[in-house]
Enzyme design. Structure first.
Site, mmCIF file in Angstrom:
data_model
loop_
_atom_site.group_PDB
_atom_site.id
_atom_site.type_symbol
_atom_site.label_atom_id
_atom_site.label_comp_id
_atom_site.label_asym_id
_atom_site.label_seq_id
_atom_site.Cartn_x
_atom_site.Cartn_y
_atom_site.Cartn_z
ATOM 1 N N SER A 178 -24.371 28.447 -15.970
ATOM 2 C CA SER A 178 -25.692 28.968 -15.614
ATOM 3 C C SER A 178 -26.594 29.031 -16.845
ATOM 4 C CB SER A 178 -25.570 30.372 -15.023
ATOM 5 O OG SER A 178 -24.846 30.364 -13.819
HETATM 6 N N1 SAH Z 1 -20.543 31.882 -13.753
HETATM 7 C C1 SAH Z 1 -20.450 30.471 -14.024
HETATM 8 C C2 SAH Z 1 -21.317 29.701 -13.066
HETATM 9 C C3 SAH Z 1 -20.689 28.427 -12.681
HETATM 10 S S1 SAH Z 1 -21.503 27.559 -11.371
HETATM 11 C C4 SAH Z 1 -20.811 30.164 -15.462
HETATM 12 O O1 SAH Z 1 -21.485 30.966 -16.105
HETATM 13 O O2 SAH Z 1 -20.413 29.111 -15.964
HETATM 14 C C5 SAH Z 1 -20.774 28.282 -9.939
HETATM 15 C C6 SAH Z 1 -19.272 28.208 -9.812
HETATM 16 O O3 SAH Z 1 -18.933 28.774 -8.549
HETATM 17 C C7 SAH Z 1 -18.707 26.791 -9.807
HETATM 18 O O4 SAH Z 1 -17.722 26.679 -10.791
HETATM 19 C C8 SAH Z 1 -18.125 26.643 -8.401
HETATM 20 O O5 SAH Z 1 -16.957 25.835 -8.342
HETATM 21 C C9 SAH Z 1 -17.822 28.091 -8.043
HETATM 22 N N2 SAH Z 1 -17.690 28.374 -6.605
HETATM 23 C C10 SAH Z 1 -18.430 27.881 -5.578
HETATM 24 N N3 SAH Z 1 -17.990 28.377 -4.400
HETATM 25 C C11 SAH Z 1 -16.959 29.225 -4.692
HETATM 26 C C12 SAH Z 1 -16.084 30.021 -3.915
HETATM 27 N N4 SAH Z 1 -16.146 30.065 -2.570
HETATM 28 N N5 SAH Z 1 -15.144 30.736 -4.559
HETATM 29 C C13 SAH Z 1 -15.022 30.703 -5.914
HETATM 30 N N6 SAH Z 1 -15.815 29.969 -6.697
HETATM 31 C C14 SAH Z 1 -16.772 29.221 -6.109
#
Ligand code: SAH
Length: 220
Positions: free
Chosen positions: A67
């Site tokens: 993010s």
């Molecule tokens: N907090 C992270 C954001 C990553 S983007 C950071 O700072 O890097 C969002 C993430 O949510 C992705 O890695 C994606 O695979 C995950 N995601 C999407 N749907 C999900 C679910 N149902 N359960 C767990 N993770 C999920």
């Protein structure tokens, strides 16, 4: 993530990033201190080393993103994190947001559905510094009933709605910060407070753009 040098150049760029976030309206000192402390370039591929402190999202593995710092700061500020808060994070991704929460003293439970990303959490280089982080490979729609209830829940992917099971796992007076789909490409950031009767008090904030929250685990 990679253990690499944290040079004066990185520290200088990080201070500039903190100044940018202040200018954009982030006021929570705990959030700003954590962002000033945690080396974001550790969470990115070496190709991004020089631009890791720009206020931008970047690609990580499995077609996901780390993010944007403003988004991390914004969500964390809305969550009003206090030391000792038990926080559930959906979407571990790069582990950067996870580490910001841990640096603020939260007890963090974080779930990732992409196996490729979840498998990297065993190499978490802040393991000794932040034993207060607990990683899980699973479907965030289901939460972690065995560790519920949580003081705070943060969803870092675009949610189609407020997942019922997550709502059940939030304490009364607890907060949930969740970007909920408003159109095909934009989500409205909501902060929901659980009232005594179990219903939500809802506050609406800015629009953001996240990768989608998807059902089930993704293996291989
Ligand atoms: N907090 C992270 C954001 C990553 S983007 C950071 O700072 O890097 C969002 C993430 O949510 C992705 O890695 C994606 O695979 C995950 N995601 C999407 N749907 C999900 C679910 N149902 N359960 C767990 N993770 C999920």
């Amino acid at each position: 993530m990679r253990k690499t040098e944290d040079t004066y150049l990185h520290k200088g760029l990080r201070n500039q990033l903190v100044a940018v976030l202040k200018e954009k309206g982030i006021t929570d000192e705990g959030v700003l201190t954590a962002i000033g402390m945690i080396p974001r370039h550790f969470f990115l591929d070496s190709a991004f080393d020089k631009i890791a402190y720009e206020d931008r999202a970047f690609p990580i593995a499995a077609n996901q993103t780390i993010s944007q710092p403003y988004t991390v700061a914004y969500q964390t500020q809305l969550l009003k994190v206090k030391k000792g808060d038990k926080v559930l994070e959906i979407g571990t991704g790069s582990m950067y947001q996870t580490t910001i929460l841990a640096a603020m003293g939260a007890e963090v439970y974080t779930i990732e559905r992409q196996e490729e990303l979840a498998s990297r959490t065993s190499q978490y280089i802040f393991k000794d510094q932040f034993p207060n982080v607990h990683f899980f490979f699973g479907d965030g729609f289901l939460g972690l009933p065995q560790f519920a209830p949580f003081d705070k829940i943060i969803i870092t992917a675009a949610a189609p709605n407020v997942p019922e099971k997550l709502w059940e796992q939030l304490k009364v007076k607890g907060l949930m910060v969740i970007p909920v789909d408003e159109s095909a490409s934009a989500q409205r950031m909501l902060r929901l407070t659980k009232k005594k009767d179990g219903l939500a008090k809802q506050e609406s904030f800015e629009e953001f753009s996240f990768v989608p929250m998807l059902q089930g685990k993704s293996q291989g």
